[in-house]
Each structure stands twice: as structure tokens, then as C-alpha cells.
Scaffold this active site. Structure first.
Site, PDB file in Angstrom:
ATOM      1  N   ASP A  65     134.150  64.175   9.353  1.00  0.00           N
ATOM      2  CA  ASP A  65     135.192  63.156   9.137  1.00  0.00           C
ATOM      3  C   ASP A  65     135.800  63.266   7.738  1.00  0.00           C
ATOM      4  OD1 ASP A  65     136.777  61.019   9.897  1.00  0.00           O
ATOM      5  OD2 ASP A  65     135.337  59.512   9.210  1.00  0.00           O
ATOM      6  N   ASN A 102     139.186  64.520   7.132  1.00  0.00           N
ATOM      7  CA  ASN A 102     140.252  65.529   6.978  1.00  0.00           C
ATOM      8  C   ASN A 102     141.585  64.899   6.556  1.00  0.00           C
ATOM      9  OD1 ASN A 102     138.397  67.313   7.950  1.00  0.00           O
ATOM     10  ND2 ASN A 102     139.351  67.611   9.945  1.00  0.00           N
ATOM     11  N   HIS A 107     143.064  69.087   8.702  1.00  0.00           N
ATOM     12  CA  HIS A 107     142.342  69.648   9.860  1.00  0.00           C
ATOM     13  C   HIS A 107     142.225  71.165   9.722  1.00  0.00           C
ATOM     14  CE1 HIS A 107     142.359  65.773  11.608  1.00  0.00           C
ATOM     15  NE2 HIS A 107     143.625  65.753  11.976  1.00  0.00           N
ATOM     16  N   ARG A 132     145.532  59.144  18.997  1.00  0.00           N
ATOM     17  CA  ARG A 132     146.244  59.435  17.750  1.00  0.00           C
ATOM     18  C   ARG A 132     147.669  59.893  18.070  1.00  0.00           C
ATOM     19  NH1 ARG A 132     142.155  61.992  13.293  1.00  0.00           N
ATOM     20  NH2 ARG A 132     140.574  60.364  13.505  1.00  0.00           N
ATOM     21  N   LEU A 184     121.071  80.635  16.894  1.00  0.00           N
ATOM     22  CA  LEU A 184     121.560  79.251  16.801  1.00  0.00           C
ATOM     23  C   LEU A 184     122.314  78.825  18.070  1.00  0.00           C
ATOM     24  CD1 LEU A 184     122.362  76.736  14.925  1.00  0.00           C
ATOM     25  CD2 LEU A 184     124.466  78.012  14.468  1.00  0.00           C
TER      26      LEU A 184
HETATM   27  C1  IPE Z   1     134.869  60.561  14.541  1.00  0.00           C
HETATM   28  O1  IPE Z   1     135.809  60.388  13.532  1.00  0.00           O
HETATM   29  C2  IPE Z   1     135.285  61.676  15.439  1.00  0.00           C
HETATM   30  C3  IPE Z   1     135.275  63.010  14.851  1.00  0.00           C
HETATM   31  C4  IPE Z   1     134.852  63.345  13.661  1.00  0.00           C
HETATM   32  C5  IPE Z   1     135.727  64.059  15.712  1.00  0.00           C
HETATM   33  P1  IPE Z   1     136.941  59.278  13.638  1.00  0.00           P
HETATM   34  O2  IPE Z   1     137.751  59.379  12.401  1.00  0.00           O
HETATM   35  O3  IPE Z   1     137.665  59.401  14.923  1.00  0.00           O
HETATM   36  O4  IPE Z   1     136.094  57.930  13.655  1.00  0.00           O
HETATM   37  P2  IPE Z   1     136.511  56.424  13.343  1.00  0.00           P
HETATM   38  O5  IPE Z   1     137.758  56.169  14.104  1.00  0.00           O
HETATM   39  O6  IPE Z   1     136.753  56.340  11.857  1.00  0.00           O
HETATM   40  O7  IPE Z   1     135.344  55.598  13.748  1.00  0.00           O
HETATM   41  C1  IPE Z   2     138.052  64.053  11.281  1.00  0.00           C
HETATM   42  O1  IPE Z   2     138.922  63.708  10.252  1.00  0.00           O
HETATM   43  C2  IPE Z   2     138.679  64.978  12.296  1.00  0.00           C
HETATM   44  C3  IPE Z   2     138.942  64.350  13.603  1.00  0.00           C
HETATM   45  C4  IPE Z   2     138.636  63.139  13.940  1.00  0.00           C
HETATM   46  C5  IPE Z   2     139.593  65.183  14.587  1.00  0.00           C
HETATM   47  P1  IPE Z   2     139.949  62.515  10.409  1.00  0.00           P
HETATM   48  O2  IPE Z   2     141.203  63.050  10.990  1.00  0.00           O
HETATM   49  O3  IPE Z   2     139.352  61.380  11.135  1.00  0.00           O
HETATM   50  O4  IPE Z   2     140.185  62.140   8.882  1.00  0.00           O
HETATM   51  P2  IPE Z   2     140.301  60.670   8.282  1.00  0.00           P
HETATM   52  O5  IPE Z   2     139.069  59.929   8.664  1.00  0.00           O
HETATM   53  O6  IPE Z   2     141.534  60.064   8.841  1.00  0.00           O
HETATM   54  O7  IPE Z   2     140.380  60.907   6.806  1.00  0.00           O
HETATM   55 MG    MG Z   3     138.265  59.752  10.545  1.00  0.00          MG
END
Ligand code: IPE
Ligand code: IPE
Ligand code: MG
Length: 245
Positions: free
Chosen positions: A19, A21, A36, A70, A130
Site C-alpha cells: 500500500d 503507491n 503503481h 477506483r 518459493l
Molecule cells: C489494499 O489497499 C489493497 C491492496 C494493497 C491491493 P487499499 O489502498 O485498497 O486499502 P484501503 O482502501 O486503504 O483499506
Molecule cells: C496500493 O497503493 C496499490 C493498490 C491498491 C492497487 P494505493 O494505490 O492504495 O496507494 P494509496 O494508499 O492511495 O497511497
Molecule cells: Mg491504499
């Protein structure tokens, strides 16, 4: 405290919620999808660390069942990136004896991506190093419901009796199948929640949260998490005295 005798061995199964990105990119004045793309390097670093440390299984949360909500453009870039990375990385993974599995409801992906997934899984199926699980369109609740449905079908078809269902059997019907329970869950990006990741498999996992955004996660950060894990005492319901003997 006698730390020497309390040290945990290396975790066998590590799961990571990748999480942060979007926030990483925003901090740099860039659009979310830039984050990403940058996150792919952190995936490579984590896989490389897991291979070197002889971790048996690494499960990475790449796309949740909720992430479809999203903006369409972001979802599109994520799907494209997934397809690209599958094409570019599979050979190297295979060379490194990695067994690749995509866990989640792949029925919603486009046919081209599903074909790539199947090919990659078939190619690496007999590898013995792995096990790398990529959770894509994965939801912990979906996994449990899906397992329950398939078990019910077995009973209806007369292949199983209700009284044969126990925790071991149930586990076989989840996406994790024969994998051991998760020992260590790492979440980058500062949030302290599970976000519908592996629910069944995390029952006794040690949880490790770091503020580091996913694109900045690397072997040194992974090593920090594993060192922290080694200092924990896992009690599984027992008393500390029982565990330390
Ligand atoms: C969780 O991250 C899903 C992934 C890392 C793929 P999210 O960014 O979607 O989670 P929430 O919405 O903050 O709980
Ligand atoms: C995690 O990073 C990747 C996915 C959920 C696909 P985010 O896209 O949720 O990044 P933040 O949390 O908005 O910074
Ligand atoms: Mg996130």
C-alpha cells in the site's frame, strides 16, 4: 529476558499488503499511476529477498475486489501493468524455481490476461522453490464464501459428509490450499488494517506495519520486518512460560 532462546525462526509464509503507491506519487507531484509503476521494483526486491532467505511462500496483495471501484483510468493502468509484468517477469521467475499462483476471482479479467495467467501458472507449476502468490481481484470474504460453496457442492454431490468438514479440510478449499498459515503480515503505507486480505489464513499471523510507502520498500525494509518478527514470542493461546519452556 533471555532473547537467545526466544528467537523465532524465519517466517515460512509472509504476506504483504503493498500500500501507498498513490501517496508516494502525490508526494513527488506525479499522478497516482506513476506510483503503481514504481511499485514494480519493490515487488522484484521482495521476491529476490524471499528467494535468498529461503522463505517458502510470499503472498502479495496486488488488487482487491474493492479496487474495481477506483477511477476507470487507474483500474485500466493497473490491469495493463499486471499484464506487462506477467510477460516480462515469468521467465526469470521460472529460472529461479519460483512457483507462481494468481489467487482471487480471475473470472472478471479480460481473456488475454486470463490466458497469460494460465500459461504462467502451468509453466511454473512443478517448481519447488518459493511459492509466489499474487492476490488479484482477491477478497478475504470472497475466499471464505467460495470455499463454503465448493464444500457444499461436494456434500450435495455425495463426495463428502458434513461431519468430514473440519479446519484442515476447509483450508484446502480456500485459495491458500496446501500453504501453511501466514506467519508474518507486512503492510506498507502506514494504515493499520487488513482491508479484506487473507482473513482465514491470518488467524495467528504476526502483524507488522510500516510507514514506508510501497515503492520505497526494498530488501533492507523486508529484512527489518523479519528481524522484528524474530523478536516476537508467538504463544498460540499458551502462556509465555509454556512457550519458553
Ligand atoms: C489494499 O489497499 C489493497 C491492496 C494493497 C491491493 P487499499 O489502498 O485498497 O486499502 P484501503 O482502501 O486503504 O483499506
Ligand atoms: C496500493 O497503493 C496499490 C493498490 C491498491 C492497487 P494505493 O494505490 O492504495 O496507494 P494509496 O494508499 O492511495 O497511497
Ligand atoms: Mg491504499
Amino acid at each position: 529476558m533471555d532473547t537467545e532462546s526466544q528467537l523465532q525462526p524465519m517466517p515460512q509464509h509472509v504476506a504483504i499488503i503493498m500500500d501507498g503507491n498513490g501517496r508516494w506519487a502525490k508526494q513527488k507531484g506525479k499522478i497516482r499511476t506513476f506510483g503503481h509503476k514504481a511499485g514494480v521494483d519493490a515487488v522484484r526486491a521482495s521476491v529476490s529477498f524471499a528467494i535468498k532467505q529461503k522463505i517458502s511462500a510470499l503472498t502479495l496483495f496486488a488488487f482487491s475486489s474493492e479496487n474495481w471501484n477506483r477511477p476507470a483510468e487507474e483500474v485500466g493502468v493497473l490491469m495493463e501493468l499486471f499484464t506487462l509484468v506477467l510477460s516480462s517477469e515469468v521467465k526469470k521467475l521460472h529460472k529461479n524455481n519460483v512457483k507462481l499462483r494468481i489467487i482471487g476471482d480471475t473470472s472478471r479479467f479480460d481473456a488475454k490476461l486470463v490466458e497469460k495467467i494460465n500459461k504462467a501458472q502451468d509453466l511454473t507449476a512443478s517448481n519447488t522453490g518459493l511459492t509466489l502468490n499474487i492476490a488479484a481481484n482477491y477478497g478475504g470474504r470472497w475466499d471464505i464464501v467460495n470455499a463454503s460453496r465448493n464444500l457444499c457442492q461436494q456434500v450435495i454431490d455425495g463426495n463428502m459428509r458434513v461431519e468430514d468438514i473440519n479446519e484442515q479440510v476447509f483450508q484446502q478449499y480456500t485459495c491458500a490450499q496446501d500453504l501453511a498459515a501466514v506467519d508474518l503480515l507486512i503492510r506498507t503505507g502506514g494504515e493499520q488494517r487488513i482491508s479484506n486480505f487473507l482473513l482465514w489464513q491470518l488467524a495467528y499471523a504476526e502483524l507488522y506495519f510500516t510507514e514506508v510507502f510501497w515503492p520505497d520498500f526494498n530488501e533492507a525494509e523486508f529484512s527489518r520486518a523479519v528481524t522484528n518478527f524474530a523478536e516476537r514470542q508467538r504463544r498460540f493461546g499458551l502462556t509465555g512460560e509454556q512457550v519458553s519452556g
